[in-house]
Design an enzyme around this catalytic site. Structure first.
Site, PDB file in Angstrom:
ATOM      1  N   ASP A 242       3.473   0.942  12.351  1.00  0.00           N
ATOM      2  CA  ASP A 242       2.429   0.419  11.801  1.00  0.00           C
ATOM      3  C   ASP A 242       2.153  -1.154  12.267  1.00  0.00           C
ATOM      4  O   ASP A 242       0.963  -1.638  12.056  1.00  0.00           O
ATOM      5  CB  ASP A 242       2.355   0.333  10.321  1.00  0.00           C
ATOM      6  CG  ASP A 242       2.038   1.971   9.663  1.00  0.00           C
ATOM      7  OD1 ASP A 242       1.669   2.668  10.232  1.00  0.00           O
ATOM      8  OD2 ASP A 242       2.191   1.775   8.292  1.00  0.00           O
TER       9      ASP A 242
ATOM     10  N   ARG B  12      -9.104  -0.189   3.960  1.00  0.00           N
ATOM     11  CA  ARG B  12      -8.195   0.820   3.278  1.00  0.00           C
ATOM     12  C   ARG B  12      -7.089   0.524   3.177  1.00  0.00           C
ATOM     13  O   ARG B  12      -6.259   0.754   2.137  1.00  0.00           O
ATOM     14  CB  ARG B  12      -8.266   2.029   4.220  1.00  0.00           C
ATOM     15  CG  ARG B  12      -9.281   2.908   4.492  1.00  0.00           C
ATOM     16  CD  ARG B  12      -8.851   4.310   5.292  1.00  0.00           C
ATOM     17  NE  ARG B  12      -7.604   4.512   5.042  1.00  0.00           N
ATOM     18  CZ  ARG B  12      -6.768   5.303   5.617  1.00  0.00           C
ATOM     19  NH1 ARG B  12      -7.115   5.421   6.899  1.00  0.00           N
ATOM     20  NH2 ARG B  12      -5.557   5.687   5.500  1.00  0.00           N
TER      21      ARG B  12
ATOM     22  N   CYS C 240      -5.837   8.091   9.074  1.00  0.00           N
ATOM     23  CA  CYS C 240      -6.161   7.328  10.312  1.00  0.00           C
ATOM     24  C   CYS C 240      -6.128   8.443  11.473  1.00  0.00           C
ATOM     25  O   CYS C 240      -5.331   9.106  11.465  1.00  0.00           O
ATOM     26  CB  CYS C 240      -5.241   6.183  10.502  1.00  0.00           C
ATOM     27  SG  CYS C 240      -5.749   4.765   9.629  1.00  0.00           S
TER      28      CYS C 240
ATOM     29  N   ARG D 139      -1.042  14.529  12.875  1.00  0.00           N
ATOM     30  CA  ARG D 139      -0.486  14.372  11.375  1.00  0.00           C
ATOM     31  C   ARG D 139      -0.430  15.548  10.611  1.00  0.00           C
ATOM     32  O   ARG D 139      -1.133  15.718   9.498  1.00  0.00           O
ATOM     33  CB  ARG D 139      -1.121  13.454  10.727  1.00  0.00           C
ATOM     34  CG  ARG D 139      -1.228  11.918  11.645  1.00  0.00           C
ATOM     35  CD  ARG D 139      -1.832  10.754  10.776  1.00  0.00           C
ATOM     36  NE  ARG D 139      -0.723  10.493   9.987  1.00  0.00           N
ATOM     37  CZ  ARG D 139      -0.878   9.084   9.217  1.00  0.00           C
ATOM     38  NH1 ARG D 139      -2.191   8.451   9.231  1.00  0.00           N
ATOM     39  NH2 ARG D 139       0.002   8.601   8.487  1.00  0.00           N
TER      40      ARG D 139
ATOM     41  N   LYS E 175       0.822  -1.162   0.106  1.00  0.00           N
ATOM     42  CA  LYS E 175       0.144  -0.011  -0.117  1.00  0.00           C
ATOM     43  C   LYS E 175       0.904   1.165   0.078  1.00  0.00           C
ATOM     44  O   LYS E 175       0.703   2.103  -0.981  1.00  0.00           O
ATOM     45  CB  LYS E 175      -0.853  -0.008   1.470  1.00  0.00           C
ATOM     46  CG  LYS E 175      -1.490   1.156   1.634  1.00  0.00           C
ATOM     47  CD  LYS E 175      -2.215   1.337   3.152  1.00  0.00           C
ATOM     48  CE  LYS E 175      -2.572   2.312   3.758  1.00  0.00           C
ATOM     49  NZ  LYS E 175      -1.474   3.243   4.427  1.00  0.00           N
ATOM     50  N   ASN E 176       1.737   1.354   0.980  1.00  0.00           N
ATOM     51  CA  ASN E 176       2.597   2.323   1.216  1.00  0.00           C
ATOM     52  C   ASN E 176       3.636   2.755  -0.123  1.00  0.00           C
ATOM     53  O   ASN E 176       4.053   3.858  -0.085  1.00  0.00           O
ATOM     54  CB  ASN E 176       3.262   2.466   2.287  1.00  0.00           C
ATOM     55  CG  ASN E 176       2.574   2.708   3.540  1.00  0.00           C
ATOM     56  OD1 ASN E 176       1.103   2.853   3.191  1.00  0.00           O
ATOM     57  ND2 ASN E 176       2.931   2.688   4.682  1.00  0.00           N
TER      58      ASN E 176
HETATM   59  C1  UD1 Z   1       3.609   6.867   6.321  1.00  0.00           C
HETATM   60  C2  UD1 Z   1       2.878   5.833   6.220  1.00  0.00           C
HETATM   61  C3  UD1 Z   1       2.269   5.129   7.399  1.00  0.00           C
HETATM   62  C4  UD1 Z   1       3.443   5.039   8.429  1.00  0.00           C
HETATM   63  C5  UD1 Z   1       4.347   6.352   8.588  1.00  0.00           C
HETATM   64  C6  UD1 Z   1       5.553   6.228   9.489  1.00  0.00           C
HETATM   65  C7  UD1 Z   1       2.063   5.838   3.972  1.00  0.00           C
HETATM   66  C8  UD1 Z   1       0.973   6.240   2.779  1.00  0.00           C
HETATM   67  N1  UD1 Z   1       1.876   6.032   5.175  1.00  0.00           N
HETATM   68  O1  UD1 Z   1       2.866   7.949   6.820  1.00  0.00           O
HETATM   69  O2  UD1 Z   1       1.805   3.899   7.297  1.00  0.00           O
HETATM   70  O3  UD1 Z   1       2.758   4.977   9.821  1.00  0.00           O
HETATM   71  O4  UD1 Z   1       4.731   6.621   7.301  1.00  0.00           O
HETATM   72  O5  UD1 Z   1       6.337   5.328   9.243  1.00  0.00           O
HETATM   73  O6  UD1 Z   1       3.297   5.904   3.538  1.00  0.00           O
HETATM   74  N2  UD1 Z   1       4.944  14.873  10.711  1.00  0.00           N
HETATM   75  C9  UD1 Z   1       5.165  16.222  10.919  1.00  0.00           C
HETATM   76  N3  UD1 Z   1       4.831  16.948  10.066  1.00  0.00           N
HETATM   77  C10 UD1 Z   1       4.890  16.635   8.638  1.00  0.00           C
HETATM   78  C11 UD1 Z   1       5.037  15.325   8.404  1.00  0.00           C
HETATM   79  C12 UD1 Z   1       4.940  14.471   9.238  1.00  0.00           C
HETATM   80  O7  UD1 Z   1       5.050  16.475  12.103  1.00  0.00           O
HETATM   81  O8  UD1 Z   1       4.955  17.553   7.870  1.00  0.00           O
HETATM   82  C13 UD1 Z   1       5.038  13.787  11.735  1.00  0.00           C
HETATM   83  C14 UD1 Z   1       3.985  12.999  11.907  1.00  0.00           C
HETATM   84  O9  UD1 Z   1       2.895  13.595  12.558  1.00  0.00           O
HETATM   85  C15 UD1 Z   1       4.541  11.795  12.505  1.00  0.00           C
HETATM   86  C16 UD1 Z   1       5.660  11.567  11.934  1.00  0.00           C
HETATM   87  O10 UD1 Z   1       6.125  13.066  11.429  1.00  0.00           O
HETATM   88  O11 UD1 Z   1       4.235  12.118  14.154  1.00  0.00           O
HETATM   89  C17 UD1 Z   1       5.967  10.551  10.980  1.00  0.00           C
HETATM   90  O12 UD1 Z   1       5.014  10.848   9.822  1.00  0.00           O
HETATM   91  P1  UD1 Z   1       5.468  10.531   8.428  1.00  0.00           P
HETATM   92  O13 UD1 Z   1       6.705   9.675   8.242  1.00  0.00           O
HETATM   93  O14 UD1 Z   1       5.216  11.644   7.476  1.00  0.00           O
HETATM   94  O15 UD1 Z   1       4.087   9.478   7.914  1.00  0.00           O
HETATM   95  P2  UD1 Z   1       3.237   9.397   6.735  1.00  0.00           P
HETATM   96  O16 UD1 Z   1       3.999   9.673   5.596  1.00  0.00           O
HETATM   97  O17 UD1 Z   1       2.196  10.171   7.137  1.00  0.00           O
END
Ligand code: UD1
Length: 420
Positions: free
Chosen positions: A304, A398, A116, A121, A22-23
């Site tokens: 995850d 999802r 989620c 986020r 998925k990711n």
């Molecule tokens: C991706 C994965 C998700 C996984 C996560 C962490 C996808 C579609 N989803 O989510 O399944 O759980 O990586 O391995 O690939 N953050 C900020 N500001 C930002 C972006 C992130 O503060 O602009 C924080 C988030 O709130 C969170 C942390 O950074 O606490 C990690 O987020 P991130 O690595 O960005 O996760 P996703 O890309 O959303």
């Protein structure tokens, strides 16, 4: 409302084919926006987040041909750069499409993404990085509108190795003037998959899988066929589902090297694991052992799989602990597991849990609150006395392809029902 109905008590035994990731699939589908030539992807999982992404691509003007796990996308006729709010809210990864739109059309408009309920986020790291690349942002109540004359390669230091922000920067930089360097980039296998796919198209992305990625801007991309990597979180879920039921499993078409930390953790819990090529075998022990886990960005233990291991550890002898370091609100599902008889305490500002061994798990009606938390309730249902109903199964759909069908093939009694 969809619900899984599970009659607990059956050992899982047999083999299952690992679906596409998925990711990986989500950012890889976004590459089709960058590439005006037809592109074909294989091993695309049949899950709701992908269906949402396909709807958005069609809305933007892409022609899409989908047969089973094969999807061909032609984006030469894209005539819109606005992502509709109701689709944007359905899954968080839609924010990745913004990077691809900016990369090709130098403009995009979108609202804050959904996804989620596992924490705030924010997307501040995405926005800060895109601004450094020369993108100007205007925000009104619901919408973010971004434009740039050009994308200018630059150095970007991420405050946190965000997976999504790393992907967005890569996508936005493929056609940049000059070279972009990302420091403290995410190292997840899905980033390597995205880079491999883009490089096959003719992009120049170097260093994926390390904490420094370099993207040298190119002028054009070419048509390709690309096979998406296996889903390591799905594989981890099936390994845990087997371990919790004291069963045996072979996972075929998997990528064991993306699961090193997870397989070591399962061995520590007492499972016998063997790997050969693309197959992972697990034999569960009679008694699981308690452990402590801490989630970390890759190559650490994946956030995850934290809810999935929580369910597993309710059957481990002694007391286990899990600390969540990535998302600040990931333990909601524990309250539902406790309704089934689990002994989980949420501690330290909702950052840690302690899990005691539970002798009797009872079948109950429980609610999914998010994708992986929902899947953990299904695992607990597999060992419960009596029938478990996991409501709001839409969250689980999802991210898991044919979860009920695959579990049934392994011997579980589970069905998906539509309760009006
Ligand atoms: C991706 C994965 C998700 C996984 C996560 C962490 C996808 C579609 N989803 O989510 O399944 O759980 O990586 O391995 O690939 N953050 C900020 N500001 C930002 C972006 C992130 O503060 O602009 C924080 C988030 O709130 C969170 C942390 O950074 O606490 C990690 O987020 P991130 O690595 O960005 O996760 P996703 O890309 O959303």
């Amino acid at each position: 409302m969809l619900s899984y109905v599970i009659k607990g008590g059956n050992k899982l035994n047999g083999e299952v084919i690992n679906s596409g990731s998925k990711n990986s699939a989500l950012p890889i589908l976004a590459t089709s926006i960058l590439n005006p030539n037809p592109v074909t992807f294989y091993n695309v999982p049949e899950i709701e987040d992908i269906k949402t992404t396909i709807k958005i691509l069609r809305f933007l003007g892409c022609k899409i041909d989908k047969v089973c796990d094969k999807i061909t996308i032609s984006s030469c006729d894209i005539n819109k750069t606005e992502i509709p709010e109701e689709l944007m809210h359905k899954c968080r990864s839609t924010v990745i499409l913004a990077g691809a739109l900016i990369g090709r059309f130098k403009k995009a408009s979108f609202s804050f993404p959904g996804g989620c309920n596992i924490g705030a986020r924010p997307i501040d790291l995405h926005i800060k990085a895109l601004k450094k690349l020369g993108v100007r942002f205007n925000e009104n109540k619901n919408n973010i509108i971004c434009k740039s004359k050009n994308i200018y390669g630059t150095k970007i230091n991420l405050d946190f190795p965000s997976v999504g922000a790393t992907e967005n920067i890569i996508l936005a930089s493929v056609y940049a003037n000059g070279t972009t360097k990302i420091y403290n980039s995410a190292r997840e296998p899905e980033i390597i998959d995205l880079a491999n796919c883009l490089n096959k198209m003719g992009a120049k992305v170097y260093g994926a899988g390390t904490n420094k990625i370099t993207i040298v801007g190119v002028n054009k991309l070419k048509p390709i066929n690309y096979r998406i990597m296996p889903d390591r979180i799905e594989a981890g879920t099936f390994l845990c589902a087997t371990a919790i039921t004291n069963g045996k499993i072979r996972i075929l078409q998997a990528n064991p090297s993306s699961l090193v930390n997870v397989l070591l953790t399962l061995k520590e819990i007492g499972c016998k694991i063997s790997i050969s090529n693309n197959t992972i075998r697990l034999i569960a022990p009679k008694q699981l052992k308690a452990i402590s886990i801490e989630t970390q960005p890759y190559p650490g233990f994946p956030t995850d799989l934290e809810p999935i291991f929580t369910a597993l550890l309710t059957k481990a002898k002694g007391g286990s602990r899990i600390r969540e370091n990535i998302f600040e609100n990931r333990f909601e599902f524990c309250k539902e597991l406790n309704k089934m008889g689990a002994k989980i305490k949420i501690e330290n500002n909702e950052r840690e849990i302690s899990i005691k061994e539970t002798n009797e798990i009872k079948g109950k009606t429980v609610k999914s609150k998010d994708l992986r938390g929902g899947a953990s309730l299904v695992l607990e249902g597999l060992i419960a006395n009596g029938t478990t109903i996991v409501e709001d199964a839409e969250y689980i759909l999802r991210g898991y392809e044919n979860l009920d069908k695959k579990l049934r093939k392994l011997g579980a009694e589970i069905k998906l029902i539509n309760k009006k």
